[in-house]
Design an enzyme around this catalytic site. Structure first.
Site, short mmCIF file in Angstrom:
data_model
loop_
_atom_site.label_atom_id
_atom_site.label_comp_id
_atom_site.label_asym_id
_atom_site.label_seq_id
_atom_site.Cartn_x
_atom_site.Cartn_y
_atom_site.Cartn_z
N GLU A 105 -5.70 -1.47 -1.50
CA GLU A 105 -7.22 -1.65 -0.92
C GLU A 105 -7.52 -0.18 -0.33
O GLU A 105 -8.74 0.23 -0.63
CB GLU A 105 -7.16 -2.69 0.23
CG GLU A 105 -6.75 -4.13 -0.23
CD GLU A 105 -6.72 -5.33 0.68
OE1 GLU A 105 -5.82 -4.79 1.60
OE2 GLU A 105 -7.39 -6.14 0.72
N GLU A 125 -0.44 -10.01 -1.46
CA GLU A 125 -0.68 -10.86 -0.36
C GLU A 125 -0.41 -12.46 -0.48
O GLU A 125 0.25 -13.04 0.58
CB GLU A 125 -1.91 -10.75 0.39
CG GLU A 125 -2.15 -9.41 1.01
CD GLU A 125 -2.55 -8.17 0.05
OE1 GLU A 125 -2.43 -8.37 -1.30
OE2 GLU A 125 -3.06 -7.02 0.31
C1 3H9 Z 1 -1.47 -6.70 3.30
O1 3H9 Z 1 -1.39 -5.62 2.82
C2 3H9 Z 1 -2.54 -6.90 4.12
C3 3H9 Z 1 -3.87 -6.65 3.72
O2 3H9 Z 1 -4.34 -6.96 2.59
C4 3H9 Z 1 -4.88 -6.97 4.77
C5 3H9 Z 1 -4.56 -6.36 6.20
C6 3H9 Z 1 -5.78 -6.56 6.98
N1 3H9 Z 1 5.35 -3.63 5.87
O3 3H9 Z 1 11.91 -4.94 -0.30
P1 3H9 Z 1 12.56 -3.80 -0.13
C7 3H9 Z 1 10.17 -2.96 4.32
S1 3H9 Z 1 -0.04 -7.49 3.51
C8 3H9 Z 1 6.46 -3.71 6.66
O4 3H9 Z 1 14.11 -3.89 0.31
P2 3H9 Z 1 12.17 -2.36 -2.55
C9 3H9 Z 1 11.14 -4.02 3.94
O5 3H9 Z 1 11.23 -4.78 5.18
C10 3H9 Z 1 1.24 -6.60 2.64
N2 3H9 Z 1 7.66 -3.40 5.89
O6 3H9 Z 1 12.51 -2.50 -1.19
C11 3H9 Z 1 12.34 -3.21 3.88
O7 3H9 Z 1 12.93 -2.83 5.41
P3 3H9 Z 1 14.21 -2.61 5.77
C12 3H9 Z 1 1.35 -6.57 1.30
C13 3H9 Z 1 7.83 -3.34 4.60
O8 3H9 Z 1 12.24 -1.18 -2.91
C14 3H9 Z 1 12.04 -2.05 3.31
O9 3H9 Z 1 10.67 -1.81 3.39
N3 3H9 Z 1 2.22 -5.92 0.63
C15 3H9 Z 1 6.67 -3.72 3.74
O10 3H9 Z 1 13.08 -3.56 -3.46
C16 3H9 Z 1 12.56 -2.07 1.79
O11 3H9 Z 1 11.79 -3.11 1.12
C17 3H9 Z 1 3.51 -6.56 0.51
O12 3H9 Z 1 3.59 -7.83 0.35
C18 3H9 Z 1 5.49 -3.90 4.45
N4 3H9 Z 1 4.11 -4.13 3.98
O13 3H9 Z 1 10.66 -2.83 -2.51
C19 3H9 Z 1 4.47 -5.79 -0.13
N5 3H9 Z 1 7.05 -3.86 2.59
O14 3H9 Z 1 14.93 -1.74 4.98
C20 3H9 Z 1 5.77 -6.40 0.29
C21 3H9 Z 1 8.33 -3.44 2.63
O15 3H9 Z 1 14.16 -2.61 7.45
N6 3H9 Z 1 6.95 -5.53 -0.02
N7 3H9 Z 1 8.84 -3.34 3.62
O16 3H9 Z 1 14.84 -4.25 5.54
C22 3H9 Z 1 7.61 -5.32 -1.23
O17 3H9 Z 1 7.04 -6.07 -2.26
C23 3H9 Z 1 8.78 -4.74 -1.51
O18 3H9 Z 1 9.28 -4.48 -0.28
C24 3H9 Z 1 8.41 -3.16 -2.06
C25 3H9 Z 1 9.76 -2.31 -2.00
C26 3H9 Z 1 7.89 -3.57 -3.54
C27 3H9 Z 1 7.26 -2.64 -1.42
#
Ligand code: 3H9
Length: 692
Positions: A105, A125
């Site tokens: 975004e 999301e």
């Molecule tokens: C959003 O954006 C809302 C907006 O539209 C509007 C707002 C107003 N935040 O998965 P991994 C951490 S909602 C905080 O093992 P990978 C995760 O907990 C968000 N932490 O690695 C982990 O921490 P730890 C929309 C996050 O390489 C570490 O990163 N975005 C977030 O296999 C590694 O994660 C999503 O839904 C985050 N947003 O995959 C994306 N994301 O080491 C969700 C990750 O302490 N995330 N962490 O356990 C993913 O799909 C995967 O984590 C990603 C990396 C592909 C990014």
């Protein structure tokens, strides 16, 4: 530091720096706004590049902040994007690796986007039970078109940048250093005016009403108990039906509503629960691991075959050992058939098929598997048989090999002591069908070393399982709990329910399958075998005899064409059985129990709260590390409804004092002793606390 500011020639570079994935938390948002202000106030700066440090452009809003006031504190992500979008100097997003959610975004608020090949682009999301709340639903359709954008928003699926290269989302998709490419691009566009803005793009889709209606119908049918997917359609619809600013306002309202739903909280809990499960307080991330380049599996039955497929799917060669050629041939043929079915469905390419089938070989000789890095025993669930296998493995396996048992209930410490290397022994409890089910219960023996544990945790990730560590106890986390659930299911039959009524009550709640359909699928003889052992080992525990009576009739489930239900040849549908229902009614009469009408609420409470109470003991004894581990076991291995967040999260949602109150009520009924609250549950309820 959450974002860095640098000036490179006449281009300012703002680098998001909030490991691990540059989540757009409050500090990062503030730093971006400050960086923008600095750049806008500096006359020497002609253009601005926004990029991300480390392994992501940005993974989106910081999900950890969601339940705190920081999430909405200014500058909000909206404010950040408004500052970027209203800049009078061109802003270029330099996107690499991961660009998701709020990260995308933010990029869409920039005037230009340069991406490196292979960057994962998504608005995921919906997978957290929400929708893009910072303009994603309004801007993405403007650059990708209505259909492609709607698909991405509703599915949350990531798309590699190169697949989007021909759309208006990217100005360039490059190989190599994306920052360098973005700086070069900035030099080209520094003086170009007017600045292009995504919000100004018109969406051209003449027949959008028909398409949106079709989408609503399809998504409604697929969304199940989750409200977010349909709201995603409504938000994207606003991109064509409303003016841009009104669409943004509408999206914001939907986002605020969704973020507060139990379904979204449950999905966020599962997101973090899955990641937490791979961490143990006493096994640090830098614990050395053993290389796993080859695997051996003992036993070519359904379980052994399924286990082997996991490794072949991950590109690791597997040998399967059997005692007899016939059994080996049968097992290998089943594996081949499974892959052929996937190939026929078009879910596997011929190349992958050949590769996977080629990675699995069979042998009848223990000596031939001696060099495997890990061996997983998947033989009959009997301590005598396990003893023979582990003594043999101890004799033949190379030094340093990990010796794993796929036991579902037996004492892993005892199994380890059959060898002279108990430190190399671990439990790896796969769930059937092992090539499909996500859960891997990793059983840590008293002597299992940390490097063995860290290796198996890493391996579980590699084969795409959710690995959850359990201590040693009868049944580990999952089966120890399910025993209480099964006991209640049996008592419910004695007191007035039919199997169908019990199954329907929990299936209505969202369970994939009720206890009796599940028994018929897994085989009722397995539970019978375990109960016979328990009658000897733990005579104080009471069970309903209905399941034994069923097995005495030879009704083991789908595999014998009859179980709790009747089955027709070639049809997995469960038909209520008059034989079984008569048997249950007669059993109640024999017990002198007057059958009564039992409500669905009572069925659900007795089944779920019996799980929760046992789980509280498991947590208190340290068999599970944290409550969310127990939730992960049930969400990924036992078909517990995802939208409830697992048994512990569900109990938290109901309120632990309410759980205890219901238990006190059931304690007054038959088998009331089963309802004594575990000390941890009683304590948390009394203190008004939660498990998670
Ligand atoms: C959003 O954006 C809302 C907006 O539209 C509007 C707002 C107003 N935040 O998965 P991994 C951490 S909602 C905080 O093992 P990978 C995760 O907990 C968000 N932490 O690695 C982990 O921490 P730890 C929309 C996050 O390489 C570490 O990163 N975005 C977030 O296999 C590694 O994660 C999503 O839904 C985050 N947003 O995959 C994306 N994301 O080491 C969700 C990750 O302490 N995330 N962490 O356990 C993913 O799909 C995967 O984590 C990603 C990396 C592909 C990014």
């Amino acid at each position: 530091m959450s974002a860095e500011y640098q000036v490179n020639g006449n281009v300012a570079v703002i680098t998001l720096n909030n490991p691990p994935v540059n989540g757009l938390g409050h500090a990062t948002r503030t730093a971006v706004v400050n960086g923008m202000k600095q750049a806008l106030n500096d006359d020497a700066v002609k253009a601005i590049v926004i990029t991300g440090a480390g392994k992501a452009f940005s993974g989106g809003a910081d999900i950890k902040e969601f339940n705190s006031p920081k999430a909405s504190a200014e500058p909000s992500l909206h404010t950040v994007i408004n500052v970027v979008e209203s800049s009078d100097k061109p802003v270029i997003a330099a996107i690499h690796t991961v660009c998701m959610g709020g990260g995308l975004e933010l990029a869409l608020g920039c005037n230009y986007r340069v991406a490196s090949k292979g960057a994962q682009i998504a608005l995921p999301e919906v997978k957290l039970g929400i929708l893009p709340g910072a303009g994603g639903t309004q801007r993405l359709p403007r650059v990708l078109g209505l259909e492609m954008a709607l698909n991405m928003v509703v599915s949350g699926t990531a798309v590699p940048s190169e697949k989007l290269a021909k759309t208006a989302i990217f100005n360039e998709v490059v190989e190599g250093d994306v920052l360098e490419a973005a700086l070069a691009f900035a030099a080209k566009v520094a003086d170009v005016r007017p600045l292009p803005r995504v919000r100004d793009i018109k969406i051209d889709y003449p027949n959008y009403e028909a398409y949106l209606q079709f989408s609503r119908n399809t998504v409604r049918a697929m969304a199940g108990p989750f409200p977010a997917p349909l709201k995603c359609v409504e938000a994207v619809a606003a991109a064509v039906t409303k003016k841009f600013d009104d669409g943004i306002k509408f999206e914001r309202e939907l986002f605020v509503d969704l973020v507060q739903t139990t379904e979204s909280k449950a999905l966020r809990h599962a997101f973090f629960g899955e990641r937490a499960a791979s961490k143990l307080p006493d096994v640090p991330d830098d614990t050395p691991t053993r290389p796993i380049k080859s695997v051996a599996v003992i036993g070519a039955g359904t379980m052994g075959g399924g286990i082997a497929m996991n490794f072949a799917n991950a590109g690791i060669p597997v040998q399967i050992l059997e005692m007899k050629q016939e059994a080996l041939d049968k097992g290998l043929a089943t594996i081949r058939k499974n892959y052929e079915n996937t190939l026929k469905k078009g879910k596997l390419t011929q190349e992958k098929f050949d590769q996977r089938v080629g990675l699995i070989t069979g042998t009848l000789s223990y000596e031939e598997i001696a060099q495997a890095d890990i061996v997983i025993e998947a033989v009959f669930e009997d301590m005598g048989v396990k003893e023979q296998v582990f003594k043999k493995l101890d004799e033949v396996m190379k030094k340093g090999a990990i010796l794993a048992s796929n036991t579902s209930t037996l004492d892993v410490d005892k199994i380890a002591d059959f060898t002279k290397r108990p430190e190399d022994v671990i439990g790896t409890h796969f769930f059937s069908p092992a090539n499909v089910m996500k859960l891997l219960e990793i059983v840590r023996g008293k002597k299992t070393t940390k490097d063995v544990l860290a290796t198996v945790l890493g391996l579980s990730k590699k084969i795409k399982k959710t690995g959850v560590v359990s201590g040693v106890c009868d049944g580990f986390i999952g089966n120890r709990m399910i025993e209480q659930y099964s006991r209640q299911a049996g008592f419910l039959l004695e007191e007035g329910c039919t199997p169908e009524q019990v199954d329907k009550a929990v299936e209505k709640m969202g369970f994939a399958m009720g206890p009796f359909r599940m028994g018929d699928l897994a085989g009722n003889d397995i539970g019978w075998y375990i109960r016979k052992r328990r009658y000897v080992e733990k005579p104080q525990i009471t069970y309903s005899k209905t399941a034994d009576l069923l097995c005495e009739l030879g009704r083991f489930g789908q595999k014998t064409g009859a179980g709790w239900y009747d089955y027709k040849p070639g049809d997995r549908k469960a038909y209520p059985s008059s034989i079984v229902n008569d048997m249950i009614i007669k059993h109640s009469a024999d017990l002198g129990v007057e059958r009564r009408k039992i409500s669905d609420q009572e069925i659900v409470e007795r089944l779920i709260f019996s799980l929760v109470n046992e789980a509280a003991y498991i947590l208190e004894e340290g068999i599970a590390t944290r409550a969310s581990d127990i939730d992960m076991v049930y969400l990924t291995g036992y078909g517990f409804p995802l939208h409830t967040g697992g048994p512990m999260f569900y109990a938290d949602t109901v309120g632990l004092p309410n759980v205890v109150m219901a238990m006190e009520k059931y304690a007054k009924g038959r088998h009331g002793d089963a309802w004594k609250p575990a000390p941890l549950l009683a304590k948390l309820a009394a203190e008004g606390k939660t498990f998670n």
